[in-house]
Design a protein around this motif. Structure first.
Motif, PDB file in Angstrom:
ATOM      1  N   HIS A   1     -47.532  60.768 -11.011  1.00 25.12           N
ATOM      2  CA  HIS A   1     -47.747  61.524  -9.778  1.00 25.12           C
ATOM      3  C   HIS A   1     -46.432  62.245  -9.477  1.00 25.12           C
ATOM      4  CE1 HIS A   1     -49.418  62.488  -5.867  1.00 25.12           C
ATOM      5  NE2 HIS A   1     -48.337  62.001  -5.288  1.00 25.12           N
ATOM      6  N   ALA A   2     -46.439  63.566  -9.507  1.00 23.06           N
ATOM      7  CA  ALA A   2     -45.223  64.359  -9.354  1.00 23.06           C
ATOM      8  C   ALA A   2     -44.815  64.457  -7.882  1.00 23.06           C
ATOM      9  CB  ALA A   2     -45.412  65.751  -9.952  1.00 23.06           C
ATOM     10  N   ASP A   3     -44.209  63.402  -7.391  1.00 24.58           N
ATOM     11  CA  ASP A   3     -43.740  63.333  -6.006  1.00 24.58           C
ATOM     12  C   ASP A   3     -42.834  62.112  -5.900  1.00 24.58           C
ATOM     13  OD1 ASP A   3     -43.381  63.805  -3.314  1.00 24.58           O
ATOM     14  OD2 ASP A   3     -45.485  63.552  -2.762  1.00 24.58           O
ATOM     15  N   ASP A   4     -42.086  61.993  -4.798  1.00 27.91           N
ATOM     16  CA  ASP A   4     -41.228  60.823  -4.635  1.00 27.91           C
ATOM     17  C   ASP A   4     -41.942  59.676  -3.923  1.00 27.91           C
ATOM     18  OD1 ASP A   4     -41.312  61.826  -2.086  1.00 27.91           O
ATOM     19  OD2 ASP A   4     -39.145  61.860  -1.778  1.00 27.91           O
ATOM     20  N   SER A   5     -43.219  59.837  -3.650  1.00 25.37           N
ATOM     21  CA  SER A   5     -44.007  58.752  -3.059  1.00 25.37           C
ATOM     22  C   SER A   5     -45.374  58.694  -3.740  1.00 25.37           C
ATOM     23  CB  SER A   5     -44.162  58.945  -1.550  1.00 25.37           C
ATOM     24  OG  SER A   5     -44.832  60.151  -1.282  1.00 25.37           O
TER      25      SER A   5
ATOM     26  N   PRO B   1     -49.498  58.431  -4.134  1.00 21.19           N
ATOM     27  CA  PRO B   1     -50.610  59.073  -3.417  1.00 21.19           C
ATOM     28  C   PRO B   1     -51.267  58.090  -2.446  1.00 21.19           C
ATOM     29  CG  PRO B   1     -51.253  58.565  -5.666  1.00 21.19           C
ATOM     30  CD  PRO B   1     -49.794  58.250  -5.555  1.00 21.19           C
TER      31      PRO B   1
ATOM     32  N   ALA C   1     -44.735  57.317  -9.248  1.00 21.11           N
ATOM     33  CA  ALA C   1     -44.228  58.448  -8.478  1.00 21.11           C
ATOM     34  C   ALA C   1     -42.941  58.911  -9.153  1.00 21.11           C
ATOM     35  CB  ALA C   1     -43.975  58.042  -7.031  1.00 21.11           C
TER      36      ALA C   1
ATOM     37  N   GLU D   1     -40.187  62.194  -9.544  1.00 22.97           N
ATOM     38  CA  GLU D   1     -39.704  63.491  -9.073  1.00 22.97           C
ATOM     39  C   GLU D   1     -38.394  63.789  -9.778  1.00 22.97           C
ATOM     40  OE1 GLU D   1     -39.724  65.589  -4.880  1.00 22.97           O
ATOM     41  OE2 GLU D   1     -38.128  64.098  -4.998  1.00 22.97           O
TER      42      GLU D   1
ATOM     43  N   TRP E   1     -39.625  56.700  -8.989  1.00 19.24           N
ATOM     44  CA  TRP E   1     -39.347  56.138  -7.675  1.00 19.24           C
ATOM     45  C   TRP E   1     -40.094  54.840  -7.427  1.00 19.24           C
ATOM     46  CZ3 TRP E   1     -36.160  58.195  -3.808  1.00 19.24           C
ATOM     47  CH2 TRP E   1     -35.547  59.389  -4.148  1.00 19.24           C
TER      48      TRP E   1
END
Length: 107
Positions: A20-24, A26, A37, A39, A44
């Motif tokens: 999941h391309a984010d720092d948190s 889904p 997660a 990024e 992360w």
């Protein structure tokens, strides 16, 4: 009962790794897969639904500053492993290892 849980886990498909391309993580996690997660090439957190079936979302922090912290490894077949074990001290109180995409129950 641990042997029965491990047998059931052995008969089901291995858990896959989903990035999941984010720092948190889904808001909704897949039923079986491990979500990471990520990024800027930094992992992360890892998340999954509790494998006992209670439906709780589990989040294991991967960043070095976090305590507790888990280490994620991915083998040549893209199967995830987490170290140390995941041991819930609330709710269903599940205790398990995730090794090469399979849950290995401790309790």
């Amino acid at each position: 009962m641990r042997w029965l849980k491990n047998l059931r886990e052995h008969l089901t498909p291995r858990r896959r790794l989903v990035i999941h391309a984010d720092d948190s993580l889904p808001g909704t996690l897949p039923r079986r897969d491990l979500v990471v997660a990520r990024e800027a090439a930094e992992d992360w957190a890892a998340g999954m639904q509790c494998p006992c079936g209670c439906g709780d979302a589990l989040e294991m922090m991967l960043v070095p500053e976090a305590r507790p912290r888990w280490h994620l490894t991915i083998d040549g077949k893209q199967r995830p492993s987490l170290y140390p074990s995941v041991w819930r001290d609330t709710g269903c109180r599940s205790h398990f290892w995730l090794q090469q995409g399979r849950v290995r129950w401790c309790d």
